[in-house]
Design a protein around this motif. Sequence first.
Motif, mmCIF file in Angstrom:
data_model
loop_
_atom_site.group_PDB
_atom_site.id
_atom_site.type_symbol
_atom_site.label_atom_id
_atom_site.label_comp_id
_atom_site.label_asym_id
_atom_site.label_seq_id
_atom_site.Cartn_x
_atom_site.Cartn_y
_atom_site.Cartn_z
ATOM 1 N N MET A 137 23.038 -9.717 33.765
ATOM 2 C CA MET A 137 24.427 -9.952 33.414
ATOM 3 C C MET A 137 25.279 -8.836 33.997
ATOM 4 S SD MET A 137 26.075 -9.791 29.611
ATOM 5 C CE MET A 137 26.017 -8.047 29.369
ATOM 6 N N GLY A 138 25.668 -8.912 35.231
ATOM 7 C CA GLY A 138 26.519 -7.897 35.828
ATOM 8 C C GLY A 138 27.965 -8.169 35.487
ATOM 9 N N VAL A 139 28.655 -7.156 34.999
ATOM 10 C CA VAL A 139 30.064 -7.322 34.664
ATOM 11 C C VAL A 139 30.878 -6.713 35.788
ATOM 12 C CG1 VAL A 139 31.877 -6.739 33.032
ATOM 13 C CG2 VAL A 139 29.586 -7.243 32.209
ATOM 14 N N ARG A 140 31.694 -7.538 36.405
ATOM 15 C CA ARG A 140 32.560 -7.078 37.474
ATOM 16 C C ARG A 140 33.993 -7.081 36.973
ATOM 17 N NH1 ARG A 140 31.683 -11.143 42.012
ATOM 18 N NH2 ARG A 140 32.275 -12.352 40.233
ATOM 19 N N PRO A 141 34.786 -6.125 37.443
ATOM 20 C CA PRO A 141 36.183 -6.138 37.015
ATOM 21 C C PRO A 141 36.875 -7.399 37.503
ATOM 22 C CG PRO A 141 35.696 -4.185 38.376
ATOM 23 C CD PRO A 141 34.467 -5.052 38.332
ATOM 24 N N SER A 142 37.663 -7.982 36.644
ATOM 25 C CA SER A 142 38.442 -9.163 37.029
ATOM 26 C C SER A 142 39.624 -8.721 37.884
ATOM 27 C CB SER A 142 38.947 -9.881 35.782
ATOM 28 O OG SER A 142 39.891 -9.061 35.122
ATOM 29 N N ASN A 143 40.294 -9.685 38.470
ATOM 30 C CA ASN A 143 41.504 -9.363 39.228
ATOM 31 C C ASN A 143 42.523 -8.673 38.340
ATOM 32 O OD1 ASN A 143 40.492 -10.419 41.572
ATOM 33 N ND2 ASN A 143 41.450 -12.421 41.289
ATOM 34 N N ALA A 144 42.618 -9.131 37.090
ATOM 35 C CA ALA A 144 43.579 -8.527 36.162
ATOM 36 C C ALA A 144 43.234 -7.071 35.906
ATOM 37 C CB ALA A 144 43.615 -9.301 34.845
ATOM 38 N N SER A 145 41.948 -6.765 35.688
ATOM 39 C CA SER A 145 41.592 -5.375 35.414
ATOM 40 C C SER A 145 41.788 -4.522 36.650
ATOM 41 C CB SER A 145 40.167 -5.262 34.877
ATOM 42 O OG SER A 145 39.226 -5.596 35.863
ATOM 43 N N ALA A 146 41.553 -5.069 37.833
ATOM 44 C CA ALA A 146 41.802 -4.317 39.062
ATOM 45 C C ALA A 146 43.293 -4.011 39.191
ATOM 46 C CB ALA A 146 41.307 -5.103 40.268
ATOM 47 N N ARG A 147 44.154 -4.994 38.865
ATOM 48 C CA ARG A 147 45.597 -4.762 38.902
ATOM 49 C C ARG A 147 45.995 -3.705 37.882
ATOM 50 N NH1 ARG A 147 45.834 -10.372 39.606
ATOM 51 N NH2 ARG A 147 46.196 -10.661 37.397
ATOM 52 N N CYS A 148 45.363 -3.739 36.711
ATOM 53 C CA CYS A 148 45.683 -2.745 35.690
ATOM 54 C C CYS A 148 45.315 -1.354 36.185
ATOM 55 C CB CYS A 148 44.925 -3.032 34.391
ATOM 56 S SG CYS A 148 45.528 -4.486 33.538
ATOM 57 N N GLN A 149 44.152 -1.225 36.796
ATOM 58 C CA GLN A 149 43.734 0.073 37.289
ATOM 59 C C GLN A 149 44.675 0.565 38.376
ATOM 60 O OE1 GLN A 149 39.682 -0.481 38.427
ATOM 61 N NE2 GLN A 149 38.973 -0.589 36.329
ATOM 62 N N SER A 150 45.055 -0.305 39.299
ATOM 63 C CA SER A 150 45.927 0.138 40.376
ATOM 64 C C SER A 150 47.358 0.322 39.883
ATOM 65 C CB SER A 150 45.897 -0.847 41.543
ATOM 66 O OG SER A 150 46.465 -2.067 41.163
ATOM 67 N N SER A 151 47.796 -0.467 38.918
ATOM 68 C CA SER A 151 49.168 -0.361 38.430
ATOM 69 C C SER A 151 49.324 0.755 37.417
ATOM 70 C CB SER A 151 49.606 -1.672 37.792
ATOM 71 O OG SER A 151 49.618 -2.690 38.744
ATOM 72 N N VAL A 185 50.810 -3.784 30.035
ATOM 73 C CA VAL A 185 49.931 -3.414 28.919
ATOM 74 C C VAL A 185 49.233 -4.659 28.368
ATOM 75 C CG1 VAL A 185 49.857 -2.512 26.557
ATOM 76 C CG2 VAL A 185 51.180 -1.318 28.308
ATOM 77 N N ALA A 186 49.982 -5.742 28.182
ATOM 78 C CA ALA A 186 49.376 -6.979 27.673
ATOM 79 C C ALA A 186 48.321 -7.500 28.632
ATOM 80 C CB ALA A 186 50.460 -8.040 27.443
ATOM 81 N N GLN A 187 48.595 -7.450 29.914
ATOM 82 C CA GLN A 187 47.644 -7.904 30.923
ATOM 83 C C GLN A 187 46.370 -7.048 30.888
ATOM 84 O OE1 GLN A 187 48.882 -7.199 34.995
ATOM 85 N NE2 GLN A 187 48.034 -9.168 35.612
ATOM 86 N N CYS A 188 46.534 -5.754 30.763
ATOM 87 C CA CYS A 188 45.377 -4.854 30.688
ATOM 88 C C CYS A 188 44.559 -5.115 29.427
ATOM 89 C CB CYS A 188 45.834 -3.399 30.731
ATOM 90 S SG CYS A 188 46.490 -2.888 32.325
ATOM 91 N N GLN A 189 45.242 -5.304 28.307
ATOM 92 C CA GLN A 189 44.525 -5.568 27.063
ATOM 93 C C GLN A 189 43.754 -6.881 27.138
ATOM 94 O OE1 GLN A 189 47.794 -5.016 24.304
ATOM 95 N NE2 GLN A 189 47.036 -2.986 23.768
ATOM 96 N N ASP A 190 44.339 -7.894 27.757
ATOM 97 C CA ASP A 190 43.623 -9.161 27.944
ATOM 98 C C ASP A 190 42.381 -8.953 28.794
ATOM 99 O OD1 ASP A 190 45.501 -10.507 26.429
ATOM 100 O OD2 ASP A 190 46.562 -11.359 28.167
ATOM 101 N N GLY A 191 42.510 -8.192 29.868
ATOM 102 C CA GLY A 191 41.370 -7.906 30.734
ATOM 103 C C GLY A 191 40.270 -7.149 29.998
ATOM 104 N N ILE A 192 40.667 -6.212 29.170
ATOM 105 C CA ILE A 192 39.687 -5.444 28.377
ATOM 106 C C ILE A 192 38.958 -6.372 27.412
ATOM 107 C CG2 ILE A 192 39.476 -3.709 26.549
ATOM 108 C CD1 ILE A 192 41.783 -2.193 28.039
ATOM 109 N N ARG A 193 39.709 -7.257 26.739
ATOM 110 C CA ARG A 193 39.061 -8.193 25.801
ATOM 111 C C ARG A 193 38.059 -9.095 26.513
ATOM 112 N NH1 ARG A 193 43.726 -7.396 23.494
ATOM 113 N NH2 ARG A 193 45.126 -9.113 23.648
#
Length: 131
Positions: free
Chosen positions: A1-15, A87-95
């Motif tokens: 089960m490899g967990v890869r960052p989603s596009n949303a989490s990548a945007r959160c990291q870069s933003s 912030v909402a986008q990042c929190q969704d990605g974290i969930r």
Amino acid sequence: MGVRPSNASARCQSSAGRSARAGANAALRERPANTQARLAAATGRDKTRLIPILDRLEQRGLLRRGTDPADRRNRTVDLAESGRALVAQCQDGIRRMERDLLADLPDADRDSFIGLLERVAELVARRRPGP
């Protein structure tokens, strides 16, 4: 089960950038119109180290700063709408990542694990100096 960052989490990291900026965004979402001093205390950061972070967030249109009407020497800080959305986008990605990471645990174990993490977070919050 490899967990890869989603596009949303990548945007959160870069933003949002590093954890200090993400922490400032999250703290502002919880308590809008903080002063810079209260925000520094809430995030456990030295005020002088927080100001350049706030400068970058303001330049990117993620927050607004103003003069505190109660004390014109203080600056207030509040998330702009784009900051709230980030912030909402990042929190969704974290969930989503949490669900993926914990998906193979039985429900009782997952609930127990999350409960323990919440207790640890409460203990850490109590140790922080208040604003």
